[in-house]
Motif scaffolding. Sequence first.
Motif, PDB file in Angstrom:
ATOM      1  N   SER A  68      -6.603 -12.359  22.763  1.00 60.24           N
ATOM      2  CA  SER A  68      -7.085 -13.703  22.428  1.00 60.24           C
ATOM      3  C   SER A  68      -5.960 -14.697  22.667  1.00 60.24           C
ATOM      4  O   SER A  68      -4.788 -14.368  22.559  1.00 60.24           O
ATOM      5  CB  SER A  68      -7.562 -13.762  20.978  1.00 60.24           C
ATOM      6  OG  SER A  68      -6.480 -13.487  20.109  1.00 60.24           O
ATOM      7  N   ASN A  69      -6.356 -15.913  23.001  1.00 63.14           N
ATOM      8  CA  ASN A  69      -5.382 -16.951  23.306  1.00 63.14           C
ATOM      9  C   ASN A  69      -5.969 -18.303  22.915  1.00 63.14           C
ATOM     10  O   ASN A  69      -7.161 -18.536  23.088  1.00 63.14           O
ATOM     11  CB  ASN A  69      -5.058 -16.920  24.804  1.00 63.14           C
ATOM     12  CG  ASN A  69      -3.982 -17.896  25.181  1.00 63.14           C
ATOM     13  OD1 ASN A  69      -3.101 -18.182  24.376  1.00 63.14           O
ATOM     14  ND2 ASN A  69      -4.039 -18.426  26.376  1.00 63.14           N
ATOM     15  N   ILE A  70      -5.132 -19.190  22.387  1.00 59.94           N
ATOM     16  CA  ILE A  70      -5.566 -20.550  22.069  1.00 59.94           C
ATOM     17  C   ILE A  70      -4.473 -21.523  22.472  1.00 59.94           C
ATOM     18  O   ILE A  70      -3.282 -21.225  22.315  1.00 59.94           O
ATOM     19  CB  ILE A  70      -5.933 -20.718  20.577  1.00 59.94           C
ATOM     20  CG1 ILE A  70      -6.546 -22.101  20.351  1.00 59.94           C
ATOM     21  CG2 ILE A  70      -4.734 -20.467  19.680  1.00 59.94           C
ATOM     22  CD1 ILE A  70      -7.255 -22.253  19.031  1.00 59.94           C
ATOM     23  N   ILE A  89      -9.611 -18.344  24.555  1.00 60.09           N
ATOM     24  CA  ILE A  89     -10.116 -17.225  25.354  1.00 60.09           C
ATOM     25  C   ILE A  89     -10.105 -15.975  24.485  1.00 60.09           C
ATOM     26  O   ILE A  89      -9.133 -15.711  23.775  1.00 60.09           O
ATOM     27  CB  ILE A  89      -9.258 -16.977  26.605  1.00 60.09           C
ATOM     28  CG1 ILE A  89      -9.295 -18.180  27.535  1.00 60.09           C
ATOM     29  CG2 ILE A  89      -9.727 -15.721  27.345  1.00 60.09           C
ATOM     30  CD1 ILE A  89      -8.355 -18.058  28.722  1.00 60.09           C
ATOM     31  N   LEU A  90     -11.177 -15.219  24.551  1.00 61.53           N
ATOM     32  CA  LEU A  90     -11.253 -13.915  23.900  1.00 61.53           C
ATOM     33  C   LEU A  90     -11.704 -12.919  24.945  1.00 61.53           C
ATOM     34  O   LEU A  90     -12.749 -13.114  25.576  1.00 61.53           O
ATOM     35  CB  LEU A  90     -12.232 -13.934  22.720  1.00 61.53           C
ATOM     36  CG  LEU A  90     -12.471 -12.586  22.046  1.00 61.53           C
ATOM     37  CD1 LEU A  90     -11.182 -12.084  21.385  1.00 61.53           C
ATOM     38  CD2 LEU A  90     -13.586 -12.686  21.038  1.00 61.53           C
ATOM     39  N   GLU A  91     -10.938 -11.872  25.145  1.00 59.78           N
ATOM     40  CA  GLU A  91     -11.274 -10.860  26.145  1.00 59.78           C
ATOM     41  C   GLU A  91     -11.275  -9.502  25.477  1.00 59.78           C
ATOM     42  O   GLU A  91     -10.317  -9.145  24.794  1.00 59.78           O
ATOM     43  CB  GLU A  91     -10.266 -10.876  27.285  1.00 59.78           C
ATOM     44  CG  GLU A  91     -10.551  -9.825  28.346  1.00 59.78           C
ATOM     45  CD  GLU A  91      -9.584  -9.895  29.505  1.00 59.78           C
ATOM     46  OE1 GLU A  91      -9.560 -10.914  30.204  1.00 59.78           O
ATOM     47  OE2 GLU A  91      -8.843  -8.920  29.691  1.00 59.78           O
ATOM     48  N   THR A  92     -12.353  -8.761  25.656  1.00 61.34           N
ATOM     49  CA  THR A  92     -12.433  -7.402  25.124  1.00 61.34           C
ATOM     50  C   THR A  92     -12.677  -6.434  26.274  1.00 61.34           C
ATOM     51  O   THR A  92     -13.453  -6.716  27.179  1.00 61.34           O
ATOM     52  CB  THR A  92     -13.565  -7.259  24.088  1.00 61.34           C
ATOM     53  OG1 THR A  92     -14.795  -7.627  24.693  1.00 61.34           O
ATOM     54  CG2 THR A  92     -13.316  -8.131  22.872  1.00 61.34           C
ATOM     55  N   CYS A 106     -14.792 -14.425  26.973  1.00 61.28           N
ATOM     56  CA  CYS A 106     -15.400 -15.667  26.508  1.00 61.28           C
ATOM     57  C   CYS A 106     -14.381 -16.791  26.608  1.00 61.28           C
ATOM     58  O   CYS A 106     -13.231 -16.616  26.224  1.00 61.28           O
ATOM     59  CB  CYS A 106     -15.838 -15.547  25.048  1.00 61.28           C
ATOM     60  SG  CYS A 106     -17.025 -14.245  24.755  1.00 61.28           S
ATOM     61  N   PHE A 107     -14.810 -17.937  27.122  1.00 61.56           N
ATOM     62  CA  PHE A 107     -13.974 -19.127  27.207  1.00 61.56           C
ATOM     63  C   PHE A 107     -14.599 -20.209  26.333  1.00 61.56           C
ATOM     64  O   PHE A 107     -15.800 -20.382  26.331  1.00 61.56           O
ATOM     65  CB  PHE A 107     -13.935 -19.693  28.635  1.00 61.56           C
ATOM     66  CG  PHE A 107     -13.423 -18.752  29.664  1.00 61.56           C
ATOM     67  CD1 PHE A 107     -14.255 -17.816  30.244  1.00 61.56           C
ATOM     68  CD2 PHE A 107     -12.109 -18.806  30.066  1.00 61.56           C
ATOM     69  CE1 PHE A 107     -13.788 -16.952  31.213  1.00 61.56           C
ATOM     70  CE2 PHE A 107     -11.634 -17.954  31.043  1.00 61.56           C
ATOM     71  CZ  PHE A 107     -12.479 -17.020  31.611  1.00 61.56           C
TER      72      PHE A 107
END
Length: 134
Positions: A68-70, A89-92, A106-107
Amino acid sequence: MTIILEDGSSKQFQLNELIALVEVNELFWKRFTGSLDLGYNFTRANENAQFTFSGNLKFVSEKWQIKSNIDVLNSSQDNVKDVKRTNAILETKRLLPKKMVFVNRCFLSIKHRAGTIRKDQPQFRFRQIHKKHE
């Protein structure tokens, strides 16, 4: 390629079978890594003030990888409209058997310019991507 495991046993792989080697810690809390950054800039010449914040968090297990990133930017300057921007951004990734990986990303992007939209009605852009690699 031969990989020697912690218990002393070894496992053989063809080089084209390996995508990456990722260490997974046995302790749950040590599977997390992350960082935070905070910044403030001020330029007196044009009264430009800028606040930035960013952070990321990563989790790795035997079957999951989550990132995850913000990023947040707030900027104000004389004779220019204020700018507020947030991106997340959330990436799994789910590792599946037989060389398959399920990726979900998800963006979320929020932009606000004073005077163009009301503060209680920011603009949202949301995008979700699903991939199945074989």
